[in-house]
Design a protein around this motif. Sequence first.
Motif, PDB file in Angstrom:
ATOM      1  N   UNK A  18       0.856  -1.175   0.000  1.00 46.48           N
ATOM      2  CA  UNK A  18       0.000   0.000   0.000  1.00 46.48           C
ATOM      3  C   UNK A  18       0.894   1.227   0.000  1.00 46.48           C
ATOM      4  N   UNK A  19       0.368   2.331  -0.534  1.00 48.13           N
ATOM      5  CA  UNK A  19       1.075   3.598  -0.440  1.00 48.13           C
ATOM      6  C   UNK A  19       0.169   4.621   0.231  1.00 48.13           C
ATOM      7  N   UNK A  20       0.645   5.140   1.336  1.00 42.06           N
ATOM      8  CA  UNK A  20      -0.082   6.195   2.047  1.00 42.06           C
ATOM      9  C   UNK A  20       0.431   7.552   1.581  1.00 42.06           C
ATOM     10  N   UNK A  21      -0.475   8.507   1.556  1.00 42.52           N
ATOM     11  CA  UNK A  21      -0.123   9.866   1.157  1.00 42.52           C
ATOM     12  C   UNK A  21      -0.539  10.845   2.243  1.00 42.52           C
ATOM     13  N   UNK A  22       0.178  11.936   2.322  1.00 37.76           N
ATOM     14  CA  UNK A  22      -0.131  12.968   3.312  1.00 37.76           C
ATOM     15  C   UNK A  22       0.139  14.329   2.684  1.00 37.76           C
ATOM     16  N   UNK A  23      -0.785  15.256   2.873  1.00 40.17           N
ATOM     17  CA  UNK A  23      -0.581  16.605   2.404  1.00 40.17           C
ATOM     18  C   UNK A  23      -1.111  17.575   3.436  1.00 40.17           C
ATOM     19  N   UNK A  24      -0.686  18.815   3.323  1.00 39.70           N
ATOM     20  CA  UNK A  24      -1.149  19.874   4.204  1.00 39.70           C
ATOM     21  C   UNK A  24      -2.099  20.750   3.406  1.00 39.70           C
ATOM     22  N   UNK A  28       2.340  24.326   3.037  1.00 42.92           N
ATOM     23  CA  UNK A  28       3.214  23.388   2.383  1.00 42.92           C
ATOM     24  C   UNK A  28       3.949  22.533   3.394  1.00 42.92           C
ATOM     25  N   UNK A  29       4.092  21.269   3.065  1.00 38.68           N
ATOM     26  CA  UNK A  29       4.781  20.362   3.987  1.00 38.68           C
ATOM     27  C   UNK A  29       6.281  20.396   3.809  1.00 38.68           C
ATOM     28  N   UNK A  30       6.746  21.124   2.776  1.00 33.00           N
ATOM     29  CA  UNK A  30       8.170  21.031   2.495  1.00 33.00           C
ATOM     30  C   UNK A  30       9.003  21.722   3.568  1.00 33.00           C
ATOM     31  N   UNK A  31       8.365  22.551   4.395  1.00 36.02           N
ATOM     32  CA  UNK A  31       9.111  23.242   5.439  1.00 36.02           C
ATOM     33  C   UNK A  31       9.145  22.474   6.753  1.00 36.02           C
ATOM     34  N   UNK A  67      11.262  -2.601   4.443  1.00 36.40           N
ATOM     35  CA  UNK A  67       9.947  -2.877   3.843  1.00 36.40           C
ATOM     36  C   UNK A  67       9.203  -1.586   3.509  1.00 36.40           C
ATOM     37  N   UNK A  68       9.382  -0.564   4.321  1.00 33.96           N
ATOM     38  CA  UNK A  68       8.686   0.714   4.140  1.00 33.96           C
ATOM     39  C   UNK A  68       9.667   1.762   3.645  1.00 33.96           C
ATOM     40  N   UNK A  69       9.156   2.699   2.850  1.00 30.28           N
ATOM     41  CA  UNK A  69       9.962   3.807   2.360  1.00 30.28           C
ATOM     42  C   UNK A  69       9.174   5.103   2.480  1.00 30.28           C
ATOM     43  N   UNK A  70       9.757   6.086   3.154  1.00 30.33           N
ATOM     44  CA  UNK A  70       9.147   7.401   3.253  1.00 30.33           C
ATOM     45  C   UNK A  70       9.809   8.313   2.230  1.00 30.33           C
ATOM     46  N   UNK A  71       9.007   9.144   1.593  1.00 29.96           N
ATOM     47  CA  UNK A  71       9.549  10.064   0.603  1.00 29.96           C
ATOM     48  C   UNK A  71       8.688  11.317   0.567  1.00 29.96           C
ATOM     49  N   UNK A  72       9.225  12.356  -0.073  1.00 25.24           N
ATOM     50  CA  UNK A  72       8.451  13.581  -0.203  1.00 25.24           C
ATOM     51  C   UNK A  72       8.589  14.110  -1.611  1.00 25.24           C
ATOM     52  N   UNK A  73       7.525  14.698  -2.109  1.00 23.33           N
ATOM     53  CA  UNK A  73       7.520  15.340  -3.412  1.00 23.33           C
ATOM     54  C   UNK A  73       7.156  16.792  -3.165  1.00 23.33           C
ATOM     55  N   UNK A  74       8.167  17.634  -3.119  1.00 19.12           N
ATOM     56  CA  UNK A  74       7.924  19.037  -2.780  1.00 19.12           C
ATOM     57  C   UNK A  74       7.083  19.736  -3.834  1.00 19.12           C
ATOM     58  N   UNK A  75       7.242  19.352  -5.072  1.00 18.32           N
ATOM     59  CA  UNK A  75       6.475  19.989  -6.139  1.00 18.32           C
ATOM     60  C   UNK A  75       4.979  19.718  -5.985  1.00 18.32           C
ATOM     61  N   UNK A  76       4.653  18.561  -5.430  1.00 21.73           N
ATOM     62  CA  UNK A  76       3.249  18.190  -5.248  1.00 21.73           C
ATOM     63  C   UNK A  76       2.780  18.405  -3.813  1.00 21.73           C
ATOM     64  N   UNK A  77       3.683  18.875  -2.970  1.00 18.94           N
ATOM     65  CA  UNK A  77       3.336  19.122  -1.570  1.00 18.94           C
ATOM     66  C   UNK A  77       2.821  17.852  -0.894  1.00 18.94           C
TER      67      UNK A  77
END
Length: 124
Positions: A18-24, A28-31, A67-77
């Motif tokens: 599964x892939x979980x997503x999180x946004x603000x 912006x979450x990039x900060x 097994x798990x990987x956390x990542x961020x896409x700043x362009x997509x927040x």
Amino acid sequence: QVQLVESGGGLVQDGGSLRLSCTDSGRTVISYTMGWFRQAPGKEREFVAGISWSDGIAHYAGSVKGRFTISRDNAKNMVYLQMNSLKPEDTAVYYCAARISGVVLTTTLAYDSWGQGTQVTVSS
């Protein structure tokens, strides 16, 4: 104010992904340094993974490392938690959390804002 929204939870079989997503929704979450936590019934909320805003370095709990990987896409927040090789013991409500500054910490008290959570259920 940070308003975190998670999505992507669901029911999956043992060994699935599964892939979980999180946004603000407000800013912006990039900060922020971002973390994923989980809470199973009758258990305390526990750290799963985190990613620092400053250097992007990821940290993982031992139970999910590899097994798990956390990542961020700043362009997509967005911040993601890719979960592979899921096990029944991964079943929990998963929460996205943000802290305004600093390194990744594993304690819930270090985080300033939380999402509402998304249920992940792994069937055996």
